[in-house]
Design a protein around this motif. Sequence first.
Motif, PDB file in Angstrom:
ATOM      1  N   SER A   1      -4.132 -11.144  -9.418  1.00 29.07           N
ATOM      2  CA  SER A   1      -3.123 -10.346  -8.554  1.00 29.07           C
ATOM      3  C   SER A   1      -2.004  -9.482  -9.318  1.00 29.07           C
ATOM      4  CB  SER A   1      -2.494 -11.343  -7.414  1.00 29.07           C
ATOM      5  OG  SER A   1      -1.767 -12.253  -7.913  1.00 29.07           O
TER       6      SER A   1
ATOM      7  N   ALA B   1      -2.102  -5.351  -9.295  1.00 27.13           N
ATOM      8  CA  ALA B   1      -1.236  -4.367  -8.658  1.00 27.13           C
ATOM      9  C   ALA B   1      -1.125  -3.133  -8.997  1.00 27.13           C
ATOM     10  CB  ALA B   1       0.142  -5.031  -8.949  1.00 27.13           C
TER      11      ALA B   1
ATOM     12  N   GLY C   1       4.301  -5.751  -5.734  1.00 29.82           N
ATOM     13  CA  GLY C   1       3.123  -6.450  -5.739  1.00 29.82           C
ATOM     14  C   GLY C   1       3.122  -7.555  -6.857  1.00 29.82           C
TER      15      GLY C   1
ATOM     16  N   VAL D   1      -2.624  -7.883  -2.588  1.00 33.19           N
ATOM     17  CA  VAL D   1      -1.931  -6.904  -3.378  1.00 33.19           C
ATOM     18  C   VAL D   1      -2.889  -5.521  -3.429  1.00 33.19           C
ATOM     19  CG1 VAL D   1      -1.587  -6.347  -5.972  1.00 33.19           C
ATOM     20  CG2 VAL D   1      -0.993  -8.489  -4.723  1.00 33.19           C
TER      21      VAL D   1
ATOM     22  N   TYR E   1      -2.086  -3.778  -0.413  1.00 32.54           N
ATOM     23  CA  TYR E   1      -0.706  -3.258  -0.272  1.00 32.54           C
ATOM     24  C   TYR E   1      -0.685  -2.213  -0.911  1.00 32.54           C
ATOM     25  CZ  TYR E   1       4.253  -3.084  -0.784  1.00 32.54           C
ATOM     26  OH  TYR E   1       5.553  -2.585  -0.667  1.00 32.54           O
ATOM     27  N   ALA E   2      -1.374  -1.821  -2.113  1.00 33.86           N
ATOM     28  CA  ALA E   2      -1.413  -0.699  -2.961  1.00 33.86           C
ATOM     29  C   ALA E   2      -1.803   0.544  -2.123  1.00 33.86           C
ATOM     30  CB  ALA E   2      -2.354  -0.866  -4.249  1.00 33.86           C
TER      31      ALA E   2
END
Length: 752
Positions: free
Chosen positions: A400, A404, A686, A722, A725-726
């Motif tokens: 992770s 990120a 992240g 992660v 979320y990016a």
Amino acid sequence: MNGYAAWAHPQLAAQVLRPRRDGCSEIALRVESLHDARQVLWLEQRIRALPGVRRVAIDRPAQRVRVVWDAQRTPLPALLESFAAADCPAQPLPRDSIDDARAREQHQALKHLLVAGMCSMQVMTYAFVIYVGVVDFVDFSTRSLFRWLGLLTTLPVVFYSAQPFFAGAVRELRGRRLGINLPVALAVLLVFLASGFNTLRGSGEIYFDSVTMFVFLLLAGRYVELRSRHRSGALGDAAIDAAPLLAQRRRADGELETVPAIALLPGDRVHIAEGGTVPADGVLESAGAQVDEALLSGESRPVRRARGQRLVAGSVLLSGPAELRVEHSGATTVAARLGALATRARQARSLIAPSDREIGRFVARVLVLTALTALGWLLVDPSRAFEAAVAVLVVACPCSFALARPAALTRALGVLAARGVLVTDGKALDTLARVDYALFDKTGTLGVPQLDRRAIEPLRGDTPEHVLQLADALAHESSHPLARALADAARQQALPLQARSVRVHAGAGISGEVDGRMLRLGRADFALAPAGHPLPADADALVLADADGAIAAFHLAEQPRAGARRLLDTLRADGIAIAIASGDHESRVGALADRLDVADRYARQSPDDKLARLQAAHAEGRITLAVGDGSNDAPLLAGADVSAALASGTELAQSHADLLLLDGHLGSLADARAIARQLRQVTRRGRRWSLWYNLAAVPFAAFGLVTPWLAAIGMSLSSLLVVLYALRVGNTGAVAPADVPGPPLRPRELHA
């Protein structure tokens, strides 16, 4: 004869068809009207129904369709007519466009993921029987059978699905560096070998469910990242595909002939039908035309072009027909240059992994922590040492942490491409977010020069038309904005003069022989230097001179480029120092600087002077941004920490720039900086999540409170979160206002 009959010609078909060993042919087609999934499915079914069609692959983001078929049963013109009949006109692409690399990469990743997914579900079913046996009676032979079934079902996952991790670990070891693949490969291999050994001896814990789930969830995260990266490459494909392969050239007798667009030469006259695509860069000779340049500039609104203005290859003629005089064709067109830059951008995207040093330190700490956990349990309870060490190795895996930045950067590159900014170096965005000093060229960058015919001043009694004709012969050979403005004003001239022995003097002007006379066009001090004549009263005018002195003066007005004010205000709001450095006269530099409220301005600057000012800022510890468009700006762009060039600029300037503004709108650079700051924030958050997760989970794993299968779920879900979320990069409100000061991002529709 219809428009597709020309493709029956063997020499023309050979440019687009790739023969296969099985006797079939393969072709790549550009299809712009792919709007929704239902249309894609319907088109695929229609093409598959044609005689001899073996395979149809549609890439909707890139607007490409690949067909493998027997050309003897369905000739190429018939295939193209079928696309047209389906309201999806197709343009054949050069055979070099048939590249299996991206499709093969995605197909291979999907196969690894599917095998891991199916096997992990089956192994979990077998594991459920074993878990039930802990609380309820299941005889020994049944438990042993399901342990063996788990081992056999795990084999494809370890030796096929996990292959990318093992191959990556080998590359890292050969390169003498620590990367994310090494702990993954170690965890998978150690857990599988231990579980296999316990299966053979008939006792001990087995973790086949942990291995398969671990591999599946990791592959799912990587597949999401891969899909995002491939989608962000669609703009580059669209730029490469922009120009058509065929053109309607007008012969000397006035008749039209169909020729390959690559065979067009400067000076050729080309006929473009309404709705057709411009096959080459050139000058419009019709009274006027409305064109769609969205593919190249990102601008969704049609643009009106008048006689004498330039059209670029890949533009779509919305009102026509029109006549074009060719200036550039083939690899020298704007679309071809953008395609080359897009290729360079995609190559940069393959190198967007985070710093090896950061990952190396992270992996080293994970391995040390794993070893310490194993050593501690060997001293306390050796029977639990392996399970605890594996749990630490899995739960603390840096996947992770490492995903990120690549995931966020991939998303940022795709968003910027949709907003008219092509990033040729992924590292540039990180630098752009930290810039504190910006140096701008003036002419053609912050300002757009314009020439009114009333501002032409003949100095020897010549007519304005004649001196403009002389100046145009020299200006036509330069891409400098002042020269382009003068040449645009002269487009209505009949029988243009030709210049010979032309030489461009960077930052000063142009010299050459026109109509038997050696002329110089440019700054007054340059144009009049050989003759030694005094400068004219208006020393900032563009001067045309010969050995006897000045022939004419051209008084060009200059307007701020679109988006210049917004960009400078945004940079000032961020506390960035702004300076203008130009080779132009003090009065013109000062006039534009005053309009844009820039106090730090420098005139009469040579390329070396501009570079020296940038180096002085470097010496003060500043992080520099340079923006230009001319060949004389190339040293400045190359010397800056991060640089941007306009798509209307010279090829030399573009080749040294980290960011290319496709629409010529400086406001896009403000968008790029906002996205760069979002990228920085999302990456930090992240990684911060990854570190907090490790700090919270590792102690539980080290003390034996987390089993390997639970550690695999936690770590894999952390990596997947992660990546998801990016995807917030580029969304308004994804980052707090304090993170990204300045105006909101400008939405732009992507026509690619």
